[in-house]
Motif scaffolding. Structure first.
Motif, PDB file in Angstrom:
ATOM      1  N   HIS A   1       1.011  -1.414  -0.304  1.00  0.00           N
ATOM      2  CA  HIS A   1       0.054  -0.148  -0.210  1.00  0.00           C
ATOM      3  C   HIS A   1       1.060   1.092   0.032  1.00  0.00           C
ATOM      4  O   HIS A   1       2.408   1.519   0.138  1.00  0.00           O
ATOM      5  N   ASN A   2       0.043   2.058  -0.318  1.00  0.00           N
ATOM      6  CA  ASN A   2       0.830   3.530  -0.298  1.00  0.00           C
ATOM      7  C   ASN A   2       0.387   4.414  -0.030  1.00  0.00           C
ATOM      8  O   ASN A   2       1.333   5.904   1.102  1.00  0.00           O
TER       9      ASN A   2
ATOM     10  N   SER B   1      -3.736   1.600   3.280  1.00  0.00           N
ATOM     11  CA  SER B   1      -4.785   1.600   2.027  1.00  0.00           C
ATOM     12  C   SER B   1      -3.558   1.675   0.998  1.00  0.00           C
ATOM     13  O   SER B   1      -2.969   2.296   0.842  1.00  0.00           O
ATOM     14  N   HIS B   2      -4.757   1.776  -0.135  1.00  0.00           N
ATOM     15  CA  HIS B   2      -3.629   1.207  -1.808  1.00  0.00           C
ATOM     16  C   HIS B   2      -4.602   3.299  -2.232  1.00  0.00           C
ATOM     17  O   HIS B   2      -5.664   2.836  -2.929  1.00  0.00           O
ATOM     18  N   ARG B   3      -3.730   3.780  -1.758  1.00  0.00           N
ATOM     19  CA  ARG B   3      -4.717   5.534  -1.902  1.00  0.00           C
ATOM     20  C   ARG B   3      -5.188   5.332  -3.656  1.00  0.00           C
ATOM     21  O   ARG B   3      -5.630   6.206  -4.627  1.00  0.00           O
ATOM     22  N   ASP B   4      -4.867   4.514  -5.148  1.00  0.00           N
ATOM     23  CA  ASP B   4      -4.399   4.853  -6.153  1.00  0.00           C
ATOM     24  C   ASP B   4      -6.407   4.510  -6.808  1.00  0.00           C
ATOM     25  O   ASP B   4      -6.889   4.877  -7.998  1.00  0.00           O
ATOM     26  N   ASN B   5      -6.422   3.582  -6.116  1.00  0.00           N
ATOM     27  CA  ASN B   5      -8.211   2.620  -6.277  1.00  0.00           C
ATOM     28  C   ASN B   5      -9.257   3.464  -5.635  1.00  0.00           C
ATOM     29  O   ASN B   5      -9.134   3.899  -4.251  1.00  0.00           O
TER      30      ASN B   5
ATOM     31  N   GLU C   1     -10.469   2.125  -2.365  1.00  0.00           N
ATOM     32  CA  GLU C   1      -9.699   2.647  -1.911  1.00  0.00           C
ATOM     33  C   GLU C   1     -10.311   1.736  -0.168  1.00  0.00           C
ATOM     34  O   GLU C   1     -10.839   1.985   0.224  1.00  0.00           O
TER      35      GLU C   1
END
Lengths: 112, 114
Positions: free
Chosen positions: B29-30, B94-98, B101
């Motif tokens: 995750h970012n 979390s994965h911010r790009d989604n 998310e």
């Protein structure tokens, strides 16, 4: 302030379906509904989320009304291990961030 | 196991101590988050890090100091805390790009300030 309203507590018999209601009458069109649960003194566990359509996964089903003002989380066959606090959360957009607005949840007791 | 670990799981400290809480995520995750959960109160978001940059600080007192050296690690440095800071401190990622998310939480650190 939380954007959701949930009953503070519910009971369910083991093996029966648990239906947990949630009201989110002020939800906006692009805001998702998320459900988490928290077993005593542990971190919240993600269950399911949805926007408009009903959703189902290995843990639960999420039924969202057509006007999106309420939803129901269904645990189809509750077990004793499903005893937990269940949080219905609206995810809002705040600037570049997306925030989960938490309430106090529903304390579900599954009884033998 | 959610892929987010926190240490220590329990911590007791005096008001003059300095301690640090550690969080590590193994999910690629970012974004990483610190939350505070006090008894009978909803989870409160404290800090948000997106790609190692702090993007949110919800008016948290300066006795709480976050640090995010890379996208997998997050620290919360504590100093001169008050008894009312006793709570469960939760880390999430979390994965911010989604757009969909989802935040995944660690088990938390139960902190008691004496």
């Amino acid at each position: 302030d939380a954007k959701t309203t949930q009953p503070p507590s519910m009971d369910c018999a083991e093996g029966r379906a648990a239906n947990l209601p949630c009201n989110h009458s002020t939800i906006s069109g692009n805001e998702y509904v998320y459900w988490y649960r928290q077993i005593h003194s542990q971190g919240p566990q993600y269950i399911i989320h949805g926007l408009k359509n009903n959703e189902t996964n290995e843990m639960a089903s999420l039924i969202i009304t057509e006007d999106r003002k309420s939803s129901t989380l269904i645990l189809p066959h509750a077990t004793l291990r499903d005893t937990a606090v269940y949080y219905c959360i609206v995810r809002v957009r705040a600037g570049n961030n997306r925030k989960l607005i938490w309430g106090l949840g529903t304390s579900l007791a599954v009884n033998p | 196991e959610t892929g987010v670990t926190q240490t220590p799981r329990h911590l007791v400290m005096g008001m003059t101590n300095k301690k640090s809480l550690k969080c590590e995520q193994h999910l690629g995750h970012n974004a990483m988050y610190w939350y505070k959960q006090s008894a009978k109160k909803p989870l409160e978001l404290m800090f948000v890090y997106n790609f190692k940059e702090q993007t949110e600080n919800n008016s948290v007192p300066s006795r709480f100091s976050p640090e995010c050296p890379n996208s997998s690690h997050l620290f919360l440095h504590l100093h001169t805390l008050q008894p009312e800071d006793s709570a469960l401190y939760l880390c999430a990622s979390s994965h911010r790009d989604n757009d969909q998310e989802t935040q995944y939480f660690g088990p938390g650190t139960r902190l008691l300030v004496l």
